[in-house]
Design a protein around this motif. Structure first.
Motif, PDB file in Angstrom:
ATOM      1  N   GLU A  76      35.350  35.557  39.894  1.00 14.55           N
ATOM      2  CA  GLU A  76      36.433  35.980  40.783  1.00 14.55           C
ATOM      3  C   GLU A  76      36.211  37.412  41.279  1.00 14.55           C
ATOM      4  OE1 GLU A  76      36.906  34.208  37.933  1.00 14.55           O
ATOM      5  OE2 GLU A  76      37.262  32.428  39.182  1.00 14.55           O
ATOM      6  N   GLU A  77      35.741  38.270  40.370  1.00 13.60           N
ATOM      7  CA  GLU A  77      35.477  39.663  40.768  1.00 13.60           C
ATOM      8  C   GLU A  77      34.359  39.717  41.812  1.00 13.60           C
ATOM      9  OE1 GLU A  77      36.810  41.785  36.556  1.00 13.60           O
ATOM     10  OE2 GLU A  77      34.716  41.258  36.892  1.00 13.60           O
ATOM     11  N   LEU A  78      33.354  38.872  41.623  1.00 11.96           N
ATOM     12  CA  LEU A  78      32.268  38.821  42.609  1.00 11.96           C
ATOM     13  C   LEU A  78      32.787  38.305  43.941  1.00 11.96           C
ATOM     14  CD1 LEU A  78      29.316  37.401  40.478  1.00 11.96           C
ATOM     15  CD2 LEU A  78      29.427  39.663  41.523  1.00 11.96           C
ATOM     16  N   LEU A  79      33.638  37.274  43.880  1.00  8.17           N
ATOM     17  CA  LEU A  79      34.180  36.686  45.118  1.00  8.17           C
ATOM     18  C   LEU A  79      35.049  37.677  45.879  1.00  8.17           C
ATOM     19  CD1 LEU A  79      35.151  32.991  44.357  1.00  8.17           C
ATOM     20  CD2 LEU A  79      33.891  33.836  46.343  1.00  8.17           C
ATOM     21  N   ALA A  80      35.780  38.522  45.147  1.00  4.52           N
ATOM     22  CA  ALA A  80      36.644  39.493  45.810  1.00  4.52           C
ATOM     23  C   ALA A  80      35.812  40.494  46.610  1.00  4.52           C
ATOM     24  CB  ALA A  80      37.483  40.223  44.762  1.00  4.52           C
ATOM     25  N   GLU A  81      34.613  40.786  46.098  1.00  3.40           N
ATOM     26  CA  GLU A  81      33.756  41.764  46.762  1.00  3.40           C
ATOM     27  C   GLU A  81      32.900  41.120  47.855  1.00  3.40           C
ATOM     28  OE1 GLU A  81      30.426  44.829  45.168  1.00  3.40           O
ATOM     29  OE2 GLU A  81      32.093  44.383  43.824  1.00  3.40           O
TER      30      GLU A  81
END
Lengths: 172, 172
Positions: free
Chosen positions: A114-119
């Protein structure tokens, strides 16, 4: 030995000229500029060797036979193409490389999907490449629709055909 | 004659690389695209070495010269093979190729919304993370990702270094 030395000297001189040019001003069409610079340096180097080689007192250090000059040229072309393929990764961030760097930055704590997707969202990964297609004349944007151009079709056809030969799917 | 055989050895080796890679992948001798590329590279390296040594045997040269010609041919072949690897990889991972492919499959034209339904950052991230997980470049621990094998991380740092050196920036 002279063939190896001249091959490396020519490649190093080309890279030096490339760095110097880019320090002064980065050209708008970078790949085309790199090709022009590299083939210009190659032509100058071959003309120099052909002119100086046979007349020099130490002609053994100046290869001028057609086969030797061809070997220098082949090395130069191979290195140029290899550099240009790598250069595309400098111009445009590769998502896989960005993911790995981001994961490395997180250290032992790691990073979630999710953190990767947000970026790495559509604004970071997809829309810039759509703009590239327009810039390079491979697609046109007509109000809200992207339409592929004949140039875009030809470009894609090479990869589609080759992936068919390899028996692979869409990729991306 | 043997001098031209020596000069053309990297080109013949590249042909062997391509044929071996396609054969390995199509006939399923090795598992996956990456391994087929490594197998092709190995076959080509063997061909360039054998052809160069064969040519030097027909037309002997002093040891230093012979070593230099072998080294130059190996370097030239490595650069050519790297270009082929990158060409195949472009078909596998390039976003522009994938976007053009989506446009072709849709009859040549799509809105941005349609494009993002077919190919978006979420899908791309999943595909790339899965590839990195499969190759163990990234490993999952309790739902978070950390660096596994360092190969892609080293490549990422090399690209970052080149980006700073040539373009004087870190991001696209």
């Amino acid at each position: 030995m002279p063939v190896l030395i001249w091959s490396i000297l020519l490649a190093a001189a080309t890279f030096g000229a490339h760095l110097a040019w880019w320090r002064v001003r980065i050209p708008r069409r970078q790949t085309r500029a790199l090709l022009l610079l590299s083939f210009g340096c190659l032509a100058a180097g071959l003309v120099f060797l052909k002119a100086v080689g046979p007349s020099s007192s130490c002609s053994v250090w100046f290869p001028s036979s057609p086969a030797a000059l061809f070997q220098i040229a082949l090395f130069h072309v191979a290195m140029t193409l290899a550099y240009i393929t790598t250069y595309s990764a400098l111009e445009v961030d590769s998502p896989s490389l960005v993911i790995v760097l981001r994961v490395a930055q997180a250290g032992a704590q790691g990073v979630s999907r999710e953190e990767l997707l947000a970026e790495l969202d559509d604004d970071a990964l997809v829309r810039p490449r759509l703009r590239d297609l327009i810039r390079d004349g491979m697609a046109v944007l007509d109000e809200t629709r992207y339409t592929i151009t004949p140039k875009g079709r030809r470009f894609a056809a090479v990869f589609i055909l080759y992936r068919r030969v390899l028996g692979l799917g869409k990729g991306g | 004659m043997s001098e031209w055989a020596l000069v053309m050895a990297p080109v013949a080796a590249l042909a062997a690389d391509v044929v071996c890679q396609i054969a390995c992948l199509r006939l399923g001798y090795v598992g996956g695209l990456l391994r087929s590329l490594f197998a092709g590279f190995g076959a080509g390296a063997l061909v360039v070495l054998l052809l160069t040594l064969g040519a030097l045997r027909l037309d002997p040269a002093p040891a230093a010269d012979a070593a230099a010609r072998v080294f130059l041919n190996l370097l030239t072949y490595a650069a050519l093979s790297y270009c082929y690897f990158h060409f195949v990889n472009l078909g596998e991972t390039a976003r522009r190729v994938r976007l053009l492919r989506e446009l072709i499959e849709a009859g040549g034209s799509l809105t941005e919304r349609d494009i993002l339904c077919r190919y978006n950052a979420r899908d791309m991230l999943h595909a790339r993370l899965n590839r990195l997980l499969c190759n163990r470049q990234v490993v999952e621990r309790s739902g978070r990702y950390v660096v596994g094998r360092p190969t892609v991380l080293v490549m990422s740092r090399a690209v970052l270094f080149m980006k700073r050196l040539v373009l004087r920036r870190e991001r696209e």
